[in-house]
Design an enzyme around this catalytic site. Structure first.
Site, short mmCIF file in Angstrom:
data_model
loop_
_atom_site.label_atom_id
_atom_site.label_comp_id
_atom_site.label_asym_id
_atom_site.label_seq_id
_atom_site.Cartn_x
_atom_site.Cartn_y
_atom_site.Cartn_z
N PHE A 125 12.79 4.73 25.07
CA PHE A 125 12.58 5.16 26.46
C PHE A 125 11.66 6.38 26.46
CE2 PHE A 125 13.44 7.48 30.38
CZ PHE A 125 13.26 6.47 31.30
N ASP A 210 9.03 12.06 20.42
CA ASP A 210 9.52 12.33 21.76
C ASP A 210 10.89 12.99 21.61
OD1 ASP A 210 10.82 12.21 24.19
OD2 ASP A 210 10.04 10.24 24.74
N LYS A 239 13.67 18.16 29.66
CA LYS A 239 15.12 18.27 29.81
C LYS A 239 15.67 19.67 29.53
CE LYS A 239 16.42 13.41 29.49
NZ LYS A 239 17.25 13.14 30.65
C1 LIG Z 1 13.42 10.35 25.26
C2 LIG Z 1 12.96 10.50 26.66
N1 LIG Z 1 11.65 10.58 26.90
C3 LIG Z 1 11.17 10.74 28.16
C4 LIG Z 1 12.02 10.80 29.23
C5 LIG Z 1 11.46 10.96 30.61
O1 LIG Z 1 11.69 12.24 31.05
P1 LIG Z 1 11.54 12.60 32.62
O2 LIG Z 1 12.63 11.88 33.33
O3 LIG Z 1 11.66 14.09 32.66
O4 LIG Z 1 10.19 12.13 33.03
C6 LIG Z 1 13.40 10.72 29.01
C7 LIG Z 1 14.34 10.77 30.15
O5 LIG Z 1 15.47 10.38 30.06
C8 LIG Z 1 13.89 10.56 27.70
O6 LIG Z 1 15.19 10.48 27.45
#
Ligand SMILES: Cc1ncc(COP(=O)(O)O)c(C=O)c1O
Length: 385
Positions: A125, A210, A239
């Site tokens: 994700f 990520d 986050k």
């Molecule tokens: C691993 C990861 N990358 C990217 C995102 C996307 O982040 P945002 O919701 O701040 O765009 C998330 C959100 O849950 C995530 O868990």
């Protein structure tokens, strides 16, 4: 509002530390933590003070100028990571967008226009924008939004053989979460990340980590990559970086700096003085007040308690995770357990239908963990197998 979220039927009005209250005054212990965001808990006085003081000085001036909080935050992130440069934006998706743009442009400049494919993992994700959706290896999240961006290749996580065969002259980068979060709290196999790092080095491919969900102390180290004896070329954060303030960051090695010169990328709100002053206070507290060590200790304590539950109840198939990013794999849908927990004053959530996920504030203590474990114990006892 669009019904884009499966919201619980409560309205939360205030929070303090690991606890929140709804409009009827009912108290909940929060193991969702704003989905791995509220590392210092709710109503952090450290955050309030920093925001209040900065709000009286300078809120926004655009990125045409330097501001002290932004520069200082970049400095702290660089000093405590593999990276030499930082780009600020507003969310995890935007940080990943920046990372993928950087990887593509750098690789095209260095190796030629063919070099643009990004390898990504099944079950991953990376966000909800079109590019990050294209990088996300989950059909259910992508349904109906095609056509996606070209140049993504999907392979299974934890499989070095597949990674090797996916590489050819067109590949510029591999993007992955060191621990898959939304995919169900999936840990890498021992030495998997080292293997990925090695393969990337061999083929001069960039490694993008990520760390939007796992970063900023959640796993018991500031960054998850520090557990695995590797360093990425690019890393993304969001986050818990802001404890609830909208911020994302893309960090990279010096070698990639020239690729993003003036005009190549940008964001109006990315790293405003107001937000970065708050974030700076959060990051300093994470680094200096022992919360990362607490995440490690409480994570071990919590995981052992979950393992004890697994030994008692066959409905639990697996206990997963690291630090305060933990998951319980069930043999069935976990929605009823989530709802019962809420009735009894605990917020947890369920991902991939069958994984109960626990990502509480990093300031959580044994008292709160014990209360949740007792509640889960009661609920599991009542469930008919
Ligand atoms: C691993 C990861 N990358 C990217 C995102 C996307 O982040 P945002 O919701 O701040 O765009 C998330 C959100 O849950 C995530 O868990």
């Amino acid at each position: 509002m669009f019904q884009t979220y499966k919201r619980s039927p409560i309205t939360l009005v205030k929070g303090d530390g690991c606890r929140v209250w709804d409009e009827n005054g009912k108290e909940y212990i929060d193991f969702v933590g704003g989905i791995a965001v509220c590392a210092l808990g709710h109503s952090s006085p450290i955050l309030s003070k920093a925001l209040w003081e900065q709000s009286k000085k300078l809120v926004h001036v655009s990125n045409l100028f330097y501001t002290q909080p932004q520069t200082e935050l970049a400095q702290v992130l660089v000093e405590n990571s593999f990276a030499d440069r930082v780009f600020f934006c507003n969310s995890g998706a935007e940080a990943n967008e920046a990372a993928m743009k950087l990887a593509r442009r750098y690789s095209k400049e260095k190796f030629g226009p063919e070099r643009h494919v990004i390898i990504t993992m099944d079950n991953s994700f990376h966000g909800r924008t079109m590019a990050t959706l294209s990088a996300t290896g989950q059909e259910k999240i992508r349904t109906g939004f095609d056509p996606f961006l070209e140049g993504f290749r999907y392979i299974p996580f934890n499989d070095l053989g597949n990674l090797k065969s996916a590489i050819d002259g067109s590949v510029c980068a591999v993007i992955l979460e060191p621990i898959q979060g939304e995919g169900g709290v999936v840990l890498p196999e021992p030495d998997y990340l080292k293997g990925v790092r090695e393969i990337c080095r061999e083929h001069e491919i960039l490694l993008l980590l990520d760390e939007v969900q796992v970063g900023m102390g959640r796993t018991g180290r500031l960054f998850a990559y520090q557990h695995f004896g590797i360093k990425p070329d690019i890393m993304t954060l969001a986050k818990a970086l802001g404890n609830g303030l909208p911020i994302g960051a893309m960090l990279a090695k010096e070698e990639l700096t020239d690729t993003f010169g003036p005009g190549s990328h940008g964001s109006t709100f990315g790293g405003t003085p107001l937000i970065t002053a708050g974030v700076l206070a959060v990051v300093k507290s994470l680094l200096n007040d022992g919360w990362i060590e607490n995440a490690r200790e409480m994570g071990d304590y919590f995981k052992n308690k979950l393992i004890n539950l697994q030994q008692k109840y066959s409905i639990i198939k697996d206990v997963r995770g690291l630090g305060l990013m933990l998951g319980l794999l069930l043999d069935r849908d976990g929605t009823d357990i989530v709802n019962t927990c809420m009735e009894r004053g605990f917020l947890i959530n369920c991902i991939q239908e069958r994984v109960l996920r626990f990502v509480p504030p990093l300031i959580i203590g044994k008292v709160e963990i014990d209360l949740l474990i007792n509640c889960l114990d009661e609920i599991l006892k009542e469930i008919k197998i």
